[in-house]
Design a protein around this motif. Sequence first.
Motif, short mmCIF file in Angstrom:
data_model
loop_
_atom_site.label_atom_id
_atom_site.label_comp_id
_atom_site.label_asym_id
_atom_site.label_seq_id
_atom_site.Cartn_x
_atom_site.Cartn_y
_atom_site.Cartn_z
N MET A 207 -4.29 -7.92 8.79
CA MET A 207 -3.33 -7.28 7.88
C MET A 207 -3.97 -6.09 7.18
O MET A 207 -3.39 -5.00 7.12
CB MET A 207 -2.84 -8.30 6.86
CG MET A 207 -1.86 -7.74 5.81
SD MET A 207 -2.66 -6.92 4.41
CE MET A 207 -3.49 -8.30 3.64
N LEU A 208 -5.19 -6.27 6.66
CA LEU A 208 -5.86 -5.18 5.93
C LEU A 208 -6.11 -3.97 6.83
O LEU A 208 -6.12 -2.83 6.36
CB LEU A 208 -7.17 -5.68 5.34
CG LEU A 208 -7.07 -6.64 4.15
CD1 LEU A 208 -8.44 -7.21 3.80
CD2 LEU A 208 -6.44 -5.94 2.94
N GLY A 209 -6.30 -4.23 8.13
CA GLY A 209 -6.55 -3.14 9.06
C GLY A 209 -5.30 -2.46 9.59
O GLY A 209 -5.39 -1.51 10.38
N MET A 210 -4.13 -2.91 9.14
CA MET A 210 -2.88 -2.32 9.61
C MET A 210 -2.58 -0.97 8.96
O MET A 210 -2.06 -0.06 9.58
CB MET A 210 -1.70 -3.27 9.32
CG MET A 210 -1.65 -4.52 10.18
SD MET A 210 -0.42 -5.71 9.55
CE MET A 210 1.09 -4.77 9.68
N GLY A 211 -2.88 -0.88 7.66
CA GLY A 211 -2.42 0.26 6.87
C GLY A 211 -3.39 1.42 6.85
O GLY A 211 -4.43 1.42 7.51
N GLY A 212 -3.03 2.43 6.04
CA GLY A 212 -3.88 3.59 5.90
C GLY A 212 -3.58 4.66 6.94
O GLY A 212 -2.80 4.45 7.87
N ASP A 213 -4.22 5.79 6.78
CA ASP A 213 -3.95 6.95 7.64
C ASP A 213 -5.00 7.15 8.72
O ASP A 213 -4.85 8.06 9.56
CB ASP A 213 -3.88 8.22 6.78
CG ASP A 213 -2.77 8.16 5.74
OD1 ASP A 213 -1.71 7.57 6.06
OD2 ASP A 213 -2.96 8.68 4.62
N ALA A 214 -6.08 6.36 8.70
CA ALA A 214 -7.13 6.54 9.70
C ALA A 214 -6.58 6.25 11.10
O ALA A 214 -5.70 5.41 11.27
CB ALA A 214 -8.32 5.64 9.39
N PRO A 215 -7.12 6.91 12.12
CA PRO A 215 -6.49 6.84 13.46
C PRO A 215 -6.69 5.53 14.20
O PRO A 215 -5.86 5.17 15.04
CB PRO A 215 -7.17 7.99 14.22
CG PRO A 215 -8.47 8.20 13.50
CD PRO A 215 -8.21 7.89 12.06
N THR A 216 -7.79 4.79 13.96
CA THR A 216 -8.05 3.57 14.73
C THR A 216 -8.22 2.37 13.81
O THR A 216 -8.49 2.51 12.61
CB THR A 216 -9.34 3.71 15.57
OG1 THR A 216 -10.47 3.77 14.68
CG2 THR A 216 -9.29 4.96 16.44
N PHE A 217 -8.07 1.19 14.39
CA PHE A 217 -8.28 -0.04 13.62
C PHE A 217 -9.70 -0.07 13.06
O PHE A 217 -9.91 -0.45 11.90
CB PHE A 217 -8.02 -1.26 14.53
CG PHE A 217 -8.10 -2.58 13.81
CD1 PHE A 217 -7.03 -3.04 13.07
CD2 PHE A 217 -9.25 -3.35 13.88
CE1 PHE A 217 -7.10 -4.27 12.39
CE2 PHE A 217 -9.33 -4.58 13.23
CZ PHE A 217 -8.25 -5.03 12.49
N TYR A 218 -10.67 0.33 13.86
CA TYR A 218 -12.08 0.38 13.42
C TYR A 218 -12.22 1.25 12.17
O TYR A 218 -12.84 0.86 11.17
CB TYR A 218 -12.94 0.93 14.55
CG TYR A 218 -14.40 1.14 14.20
CD1 TYR A 218 -15.34 0.14 14.41
CD2 TYR A 218 -14.82 2.36 13.67
CE1 TYR A 218 -16.68 0.34 14.10
CE2 TYR A 218 -16.16 2.57 13.36
CZ TYR A 218 -17.08 1.56 13.57
OH TYR A 218 -18.39 1.76 13.25
N ASP A 219 -11.62 2.44 12.19
CA ASP A 219 -11.71 3.37 11.07
C ASP A 219 -11.01 2.82 9.83
O ASP A 219 -11.48 2.99 8.70
CB ASP A 219 -11.11 4.73 11.44
CG ASP A 219 -11.92 5.46 12.50
OD1 ASP A 219 -13.16 5.31 12.50
OD2 ASP A 219 -11.31 6.16 13.33
N ARG A 220 -9.88 2.15 10.05
CA ARG A 220 -9.12 1.62 8.91
C ARG A 220 -9.88 0.46 8.24
O ARG A 220 -9.86 0.34 7.02
CB ARG A 220 -7.73 1.18 9.37
CG ARG A 220 -6.85 2.35 9.81
CD ARG A 220 -5.39 1.97 9.96
NE ARG A 220 -5.16 1.03 11.06
CZ ARG A 220 -4.93 1.37 12.32
NH1 ARG A 220 -4.95 2.67 12.67
NH2 ARG A 220 -4.68 0.47 13.24
#
Length: 394
Positions: A207-220
Motif C-alpha cells: 500500500m505504501l508503495g502505491m502512491g507518490g509521483d515516482a515512476p517505479t515501485f522501487y523509487d516510491r
Amino acid sequence: MITSEIKIPAEFADVCPFNDSEFATQMAQLVKEPMFKSVVEYAMPYLDFKTFEQQLLSLRTKDEFQRMVMKPFLETLVKNTTDGLSMGGVENCQKDKSYTFISNHRDIVLDASFLNLNLLYNDRQTTEVAIGNNLLVYEWISILVRLNKSFIVKRNLSSHQRLEGAMQLSNYVHFALTKKNQSVWIAQREGRSKDSDDRTQESLLKMLGMGGDAPTFYDRVKELNLLPLSISYEYDPNDYLKAKEFLMKKNDPEFKKSKADDLLSMSTGLMGYKGRIHFEISPCVSIKLDELPSDADRNTIVNFVKEVIDKSIHRTYKIYPCNYVAYDLINETCEYADNGYSKEEKDAFVKYVEKQLDKVDVEVSEEDRNYMRTMIYNMYANPLKNKLNALKSE
C-alpha cells in the motif's frame, strides 16, 4: 521549519490533520463536548477545567498544542505511570529530513505519543500519526486527533472501496513526506500485535508503495525513507485485556470487540503502570535498498524491506527481567536464572501476572485461566525470542 499552511489537495480533506488556519474553529468545537470535559477531568484531575479550556482556546497552531498541552500531559503520564522513558538511535534521524517511522505496536494511544515526546526532547520534528477510524468512536475524538497531527486510516471498507482508500492513504503519506517535509508514524501492521510477535504486513508495504509521483515501485518505496523503530514496554497494562480477547476468540471465532472495549483499552493503556519504556531508531531502510537492483520486481522489494524492518525491530528490543522470566516459564527452563533475573524478580513477575488475571471481568474456568496465563507469558517472552533469532541470523 515546517509550514502547516501548505495547500492541502481536496482529496485529503477528510483524512489529514487540520491546517493551523482551521485550528481555532475546531478547538472551539472540541471544548464544547461534554464527554471531552469528562475525559480531561478523569485523565488530569489536578486541572481546573475552566482554566484549561481558556488555555486551549488561546492556542493557534498544532505545534503550540503539542508543546504547551500534550508535552506536559505526557510528562505527567511518564512520571506517574512509568519508571522512565528513553530513546536511542537518534543519530539515524536527521533534523532536515522527513521519515516514515514504522514500528511495532503495543499501545493504542501512547506508542506515537511517546515517540513524539522523545523527538521533542531531541530537537526533532514530531510526526503525523496514522490512526484507524475504528478508534474514532465519537466525533470529538476525531477532532482531537486531527488537532494533534493525526491522519485517518479508513478501516472496514467494502471491497470496491479498499483500493480507493489505500491509494488515498498512500498518496497522503507521500504528500506529507515530499511536499510538507513532514515525518509520519505508522504501525508495521493493522492493529496491535496482541502476542508481541511483531511482523510487518506485506500488504502495508504494498500500500505504501502505491502512491507518490515516482515512476517505479522501487523509487516510491525508497522515497518513504522508512525508519524502523522498536518500542519496548517493561509492562503492558493491557496484557490481561489482550489475554481475555484471545480467550473470547478461542471460544467464539466470531467475537468482535465493542466500542466500549476500545475505550477501556485506551484508558487502561494511558493510566496503567508500564515500568520502563525504551524506543530505538534503526538506520533508514533506503540505505539498504541500494543492495537491490532498481529494476527488482515488487514482491522481491516487499520481501526484502519486510525482512530489514523486522530484523531491525527485533534486534533492538530492550529486554527486561520480566521478558527473561517469561521465556524460561514458557520453555520450562532456567536458562536466564543467573544472568537475566533474580529469584525475587521471577516471584514478582509471577505475582504480577496473577494480579492481572484477577482483573478479567468474565467468569472463567481454571482451564481458561491457565490459557490466559500462557498467553500473557507468551506476550512477554516473544520479544526475547525474536531478538535471539535476529541476532543469530546476523
